[in-house]
Design a protein around this motif. Structure first.
Motif, PDB file in Angstrom:
ATOM      1  N   LEU A  54       0.825  -1.211   0.000  1.00 11.86           N
ATOM      2  CA  LEU A  54       0.000   0.000   0.000  1.00 11.86           C
ATOM      3  C   LEU A  54       0.859   1.261   0.000  1.00 11.86           C
ATOM      4  O   LEU A  54       0.634   2.181  -0.792  1.00 11.86           O
ATOM      5  CB  LEU A  54      -0.937   0.005   1.211  1.00 11.86           C
ATOM      6  CG  LEU A  54      -1.643   1.333   1.496  1.00 11.86           C
ATOM      7  CD1 LEU A  54      -2.537   1.747   0.330  1.00 11.86           C
ATOM      8  CD2 LEU A  54      -2.428   1.245   2.795  1.00 11.86           C
ATOM      9  N   PHE A  55       1.856   1.314   0.872  1.00 14.76           N
ATOM     10  CA  PHE A  55       2.646   2.532   0.961  1.00 14.76           C
ATOM     11  C   PHE A  55       3.639   2.669  -0.190  1.00 14.76           C
ATOM     12  O   PHE A  55       4.079   3.778  -0.489  1.00 14.76           O
ATOM     13  CB  PHE A  55       3.273   2.671   2.349  1.00 14.76           C
ATOM     14  CG  PHE A  55       2.247   3.143   3.358  1.00 14.76           C
ATOM     15  CD1 PHE A  55       1.961   4.489   3.489  1.00 14.76           C
ATOM     16  CD2 PHE A  55       1.525   2.237   4.111  1.00 14.76           C
ATOM     17  CE1 PHE A  55       0.992   4.934   4.364  1.00 14.76           C
ATOM     18  CE2 PHE A  55       0.541   2.668   4.997  1.00 14.76           C
ATOM     19  CZ  PHE A  55       0.277   4.013   5.131  1.00 14.76           C
ATOM     20  N   ASN A  56       3.939   1.584  -0.888  1.00 17.03           N
ATOM     21  CA  ASN A  56       4.644   1.711  -2.165  1.00 17.03           C
ATOM     22  C   ASN A  56       3.728   2.380  -3.188  1.00 17.03           C
ATOM     23  O   ASN A  56       4.154   3.249  -3.946  1.00 17.03           O
ATOM     24  CB  ASN A  56       5.115   0.353  -2.683  1.00 17.03           C
ATOM     25  CG  ASN A  56       6.339  -0.157  -1.953  1.00 17.03           C
ATOM     26  OD1 ASN A  56       7.072   0.606  -1.334  1.00 17.03           O
ATOM     27  ND2 ASN A  56       6.555  -1.458  -2.011  1.00 17.03           N
ATOM     28  N   TRP A  57       2.454   1.976  -3.210  1.00 17.53           N
ATOM     29  CA  TRP A  57       1.480   2.606  -4.103  1.00 17.53           C
ATOM     30  C   TRP A  57       1.360   4.101  -3.798  1.00 17.53           C
ATOM     31  O   TRP A  57       1.207   4.912  -4.707  1.00 17.53           O
ATOM     32  CB  TRP A  57       0.107   1.973  -3.950  1.00 17.53           C
ATOM     33  CG  TRP A  57      -0.032   0.567  -4.442  1.00 17.53           C
ATOM     34  CD1 TRP A  57       0.834  -0.131  -5.245  1.00 17.53           C
ATOM     35  CD2 TRP A  57      -1.109  -0.312  -4.165  1.00 17.53           C
ATOM     36  NE1 TRP A  57       0.355  -1.392  -5.467  1.00 17.53           N
ATOM     37  CE2 TRP A  57      -0.839  -1.537  -4.820  1.00 17.53           C
ATOM     38  CE3 TRP A  57      -2.276  -0.201  -3.416  1.00 17.53           C
ATOM     39  CZ2 TRP A  57      -1.717  -2.628  -4.765  1.00 17.53           C
ATOM     40  CZ3 TRP A  57      -3.142  -1.281  -3.352  1.00 17.53           C
ATOM     41  CH2 TRP A  57      -2.860  -2.486  -4.019  1.00 17.53           C
ATOM     42  N   LEU A  58       1.404   4.454  -2.506  1.00 16.24           N
ATOM     43  CA  LEU A  58       1.202   5.839  -2.070  1.00 16.24           C
ATOM     44  C   LEU A  58       2.490   6.654  -2.007  1.00 16.24           C
ATOM     45  O   LEU A  58       2.449   7.827  -1.629  1.00 16.24           O
ATOM     46  CB  LEU A  58       0.553   5.854  -0.673  1.00 16.24           C
ATOM     47  CG  LEU A  58      -0.871   5.330  -0.552  1.00 16.24           C
ATOM     48  CD1 LEU A  58      -1.275   5.253   0.920  1.00 16.24           C
ATOM     49  CD2 LEU A  58      -1.839   6.204  -1.330  1.00 16.24           C
ATOM     50  N   SER A  59       3.617   6.074  -2.379  1.00 13.72           N
ATOM     51  CA  SER A  59       4.919   6.719  -2.139  1.00 13.72           C
ATOM     52  C   SER A  59       5.026   8.125  -2.715  1.00 13.72           C
ATOM     53  O   SER A  59       5.659   8.994  -2.115  1.00 13.72           O
ATOM     54  CB  SER A  59       6.056   5.846  -2.663  1.00 13.72           C
ATOM     55  OG  SER A  59       5.956   5.699  -4.067  1.00 13.72           O
ATOM     56  N   GLY A  60       4.406   8.388  -3.838  1.00 17.51           N
ATOM     57  CA  GLY A  60       4.479   9.724  -4.425  1.00 17.51           C
ATOM     58  C   GLY A  60       3.440  10.686  -3.890  1.00 17.51           C
ATOM     59  O   GLY A  60       3.462  11.872  -4.224  1.00 17.51           O
ATOM     60  N   ASP A  61       2.529  10.191  -3.043  1.00 17.98           N
ATOM     61  CA  ASP A  61       1.400  11.010  -2.588  1.00 17.98           C
ATOM     62  C   ASP A  61       1.317  11.204  -1.078  1.00 17.98           C
ATOM     63  O   ASP A  61       0.585  12.086  -0.623  1.00 17.98           O
ATOM     64  CB  ASP A  61       0.084  10.364  -3.056  1.00 17.98           C
ATOM     65  CG  ASP A  61       0.009  10.256  -4.560  1.00 17.98           C
ATOM     66  OD1 ASP A  61      -0.143  11.309  -5.209  1.00 17.98           O
ATOM     67  OD2 ASP A  61       0.127   9.131  -5.084  1.00 17.98           O
ATOM     68  N   ILE A  62       2.013  10.407  -0.288  1.00 20.43           N
ATOM     69  CA  ILE A  62       1.797  10.428   1.157  1.00 20.43           C
ATOM     70  C   ILE A  62       2.495  11.591   1.852  1.00 20.43           C
ATOM     71  O   ILE A  62       1.982  12.140   2.822  1.00 20.43           O
ATOM     72  CB  ILE A  62       2.188   9.068   1.802  1.00 20.43           C
ATOM     73  CG1 ILE A  62       1.543   8.915   3.174  1.00 20.43           C
ATOM     74  CG2 ILE A  62       3.679   8.890   1.888  1.00 20.43           C
ATOM     75  CD1 ILE A  62       0.035   8.770   3.140  1.00 20.43           C
TER      76      ILE A  62
END
Length: 193
Positions: free
Chosen positions: A41-49
Motif C-alpha cells: 500500500l505505501f509503495n502505491w502511495l509513495s508519491g502522494d503520502i
C-alpha cells in the motif's frame, strides 16, 4: 488464549519510525493490516503520502495512520469507536509529538458513520483509509457518506480493505487504480473523480 483486555504489538515498516513497535488493544473485530499489505500500500502511495492530509476511518490499532505519519503525512485524523484503542493511540501520539513538530495527529473516539454524517471538514482529505471490522459490513455506507459533506476532492485516494469474497459496491466515480489479494483479503486503492 489472549485475554480480552491484553495488548498486542505492531511494527512500523518504513519512514521515520521504521522498526518502532507499538502496542494495540485486543478488541473484537480489530485486525491490523499486515506488514506485507502495508508495504505494498505505501509503495502505491509513495508519491502522494508526504504532506498529505489523511483520514483513518476505523483506526483500530493505528497501523495505517502511524505508518502514514512515519512516512511524512502532514495531518492524520484517527477515528475509532473502541475507548481502549483510542487511549493507546493517544499514548503513542503523545510519545511521538516531539519528533513530529510539523505534523498533526488527532484521535476522535466515536462512531465513524455518525462522524461522516454530521461532520464537515475544513478541507477535503488527500488519502482516506477504510478498513472496518469485516463482520460489520460498513464499506458501502461509509463510501456513500464520504461522498457527502466535502470529505473528498477530485483525486483523493481511498484505500479499501475487505474480504476477497465480499467485495463492496463503491461509488461509480471512484476509479480502481490498484488491486491485490493476500490470502482471504482484497486490498484496493481508488481515485475519486
Amino acid at each position: 488464549m489472549t485475554k480480552a483486555n491484553s495488548t498486542q504489538q505492531l511494527r512500523i515498516i518504513g519512514g521515520q519510525w521504521r522498526g518502532r513497535k507499538f502496542t494495540f488493544a485486543n478488541a473484537e473485530g480489530l485486525r491490523p493490516t499486515g506488514d506485507r499489505i502495508r508495504e505494498t500500500l505505501f509503495n502505491w502511495l509513495s508519491g502522494d503520502i508526504h504532506g498529505a492530509r489523511c483520514l483513518d476511518l476505523f483506526s483500530g490499532s493505528g497501523a495505517l495512520a502511524l505508518e502514514a505519519l512515519s512516512r511524512g503525512a502532514s495531518q492524520v485524523d484517527l477515528w475509532e469507536h473502541n475507548r481502549a484503542a483510542c487511549a493507546l493511540l493517544n499514548t503513542h501520539l503523545q510519545a511521538m509529538a516531539e519528533q513530529m513538530p510539523e505534523q498533526q495527529a488527532n484521535v476522535v473516539q466515536g462512531d465513524t458513520l455518525n462522524n461522516l454524517q454530521t461532520g464537515k471538514p475544513e478541507h477535503a482529505y488527500d488519502v482516506v483509509f477504510m478498513d472496518p471490522p469485516f463482520a460489520a459490513n460498513l464499506w458501502e455506507t461509509s463510501a456513500a457518506l464520504l461522498e457527502q459533506n466535502g470529505w473528498l476532492h477530485p483525486e483523493s485516494l481511498i484505500y479499501v480493505e475487505s474480504p476477497k469474497d465480499n467485495l463492496p459496491k463503491l461509488p461509480n466515480n471512484w476509479r480502481n487504480w490498484r488491486c491485490k489479494n493476500s490470502g482471504q483479503v482484497c486490498y484496493q486503492l481508488f481515485i475519486a473523480r
